[in-house]
Design an enzyme around this catalytic site. Structure first.
Site: not given
Ligand code: NPQ
Ligand code: MG
Length: 372
Positions: A139, A165-167, A193, A195, A218, A243, A267, A295
């Site tokens: 990620s 995976k690009l945020k 992703d 969020n 996502e 998610d 998750k 994750g």
């Molecule tokens: C997701 N994780 O899939 C998350 C969200 C996420 C790996 O992209 C601190 C602790 C910062 C947990 C930032 C990935 C975080 C965190 C993002 C979880 O949406």
């Molecule tokens: Mg996510």
């Protein structure tokens, strides 16, 4: 097997680099480890909660409070006797309290680990792992510029990651996705992703991602909006993956029925543990819905258990089960090192790894002992 008590241990781990998502920038991973102690062995679980209610309503202090006040006491009839406890009875007892999936998952996993260590079975074998190693994705956080992003992706591709995976967030979406696709070509497994950073009114904008052949987008919309995700999914050619919205097998069933998603990120923390995660896997697989393992910036403790889950046969897409070095210079377990883009599924009893106590003590902020 008698559980003599539960330790709650707060830790703080510096991240290798700041991690920026649509809900903010993190410099440290502050989390909670749960340790279940028996006369003969101990088990470990990691809480996925962040310190603030950004990803989900839970945060570290709510997890500690609900564990101390309700969840651990609710289990004392199951754990205090000398007979072996039944992890399914533990799971049912925890269901009496609403929500708090991440706290429940950490506690249930610590007990599951302790129980499996007693019988010598690995978590992977217990859950039904089908492969000895799993392909890993990574990620990639929101960056200050597209060139900085291309450098970061290039580095991960060279390390062997099998999927990027690009945020994304409004203002950082079409341009970075286009740039990565153009630079790395059609062969790169690529996804995005959000969020929960968009609304249904952004559907025409999100449709501009369609030409870039993403594996999935996502959680584009709010966590509580299965109906609008279904409406969005009909307007995009990019598959929608959920998610934050999926808290249980029941939510997964609703999302599949509504057409809110065609892929699910599982998750264990978000859904209340590995037993519920397996239920969602089974349900999705029966419906032909692909799943992958998400994750939460886990230490080696959470990472080990996630690898066991990711080895189940329905996990047909690479997960966010990255190497320890993605987030940490020094992990608290023996580090997970990428081998040709794969991580091995631990084969030892329970989760198959233990914290290195000197390293764990260095990152420990506080501990609390709850006797049973
Ligand atoms: C997701 N994780 O899939 C998350 C969200 C996420 C790996 O992209 C601190 C602790 C910062 C947990 C930032 C990935 C975080 C965190 C993002 C979880 O949406
Ligand atoms: Mg996510």
């Amino acid at each position: 097997m008698k559980i003599t008590g539960i330790e709650l241990r707060r830790i703080t781990m510096p991240l290798i680099a700041p991690f920026r998502t649509s809900f903010g920038t993190e410099h440290h991973r502050d989390t909670l480890l749960v340790r279940a102690v028996t006369p003969d062995t101990e088990g470990w679980g990691e809480c996925a909660a962040m310190t603030a209610p950004l990803y989900s309503p839970e945060y570290t202090e709510t997890a500690i409070d609900v564990l101390r006040r309700y969840l651990v006491p609710a289990l004392s009839p199951h754990l205090a006797g000398s007979a072996p406890f039944d992890i399914n009875a533990v799971n049912r007892a925890l269901r009496r309290y609403r929500g708090h999936q991440m706290a429940k998952s950490a506690l249930e996993t610590a007990l599951l680990d302790a129980g499996l260590r007693t019988t010598g079975q690995s978590l992977g074998s217990y859950l039904g792992a089908a492969v000895p190693a799993v392909p890993c994705g990574v990620s990639v956080g929101i960056m200050d510029s597209v060139p900085a992003l291309l450098d970061a992706v290039d580095d991960y591709v060279n390390q062997g990651y099998r999927r990027i995976k690009l945020k994304i967030e409004p203002g950082w979406d079409v341009a970075p996705v286009r740039a990565v696709r153009e630079r790395f070509g059609p062969g790169l497994l690529l996804q995005a992703d959000a969020n929960a950073a968009y609304t249904l009114a952004d559907a025409p904008h999100l449709a501009k991602l369609d030409p870039f052949d993403l594996l999935l987008i996502e959680q584009p919309l709010a966590d509580d909006d299965l109906v609008q995700h279904a409406q969005l999914a009909r307007r995009l050619s990019t598959p929608v993956c959920l998610d934050e919205s999926i808290h249980s097998a029941e939510h997964a069933a609703a999302a599949i029925t509504l057409g809110s998603c065609s892929i699910i990120n599982i998750k264990p923390g978000r859904v209340g543990g590995y037993l519920e995660a397996r239920r969602i896997h089974d349900l999705a697989r029966a419906h032909g819905v692909a799943v992958w393992c998400g994750g939460m910036l886990e230490t080696g403790i959470g990472r080990a258990a996630n690898l066991a889950l990711a080895a189940l046969p329905g996990f047909t897409l690479p997960g966010d089960t990255s190497a320890s070095s993605r987030y940490y210079t020094t992990d608290i377990t023996a580090p997970f090192v990428l081998q040709d883009g794969y991580l091995p599924v631990p084969t030892g009893p329970g989760i198959g790894v233990e914290p290195i106590m000197e390293l764990l003590d260095e990152v420990t902020v506080s501990t609390e002992w709850i006797p049973l």
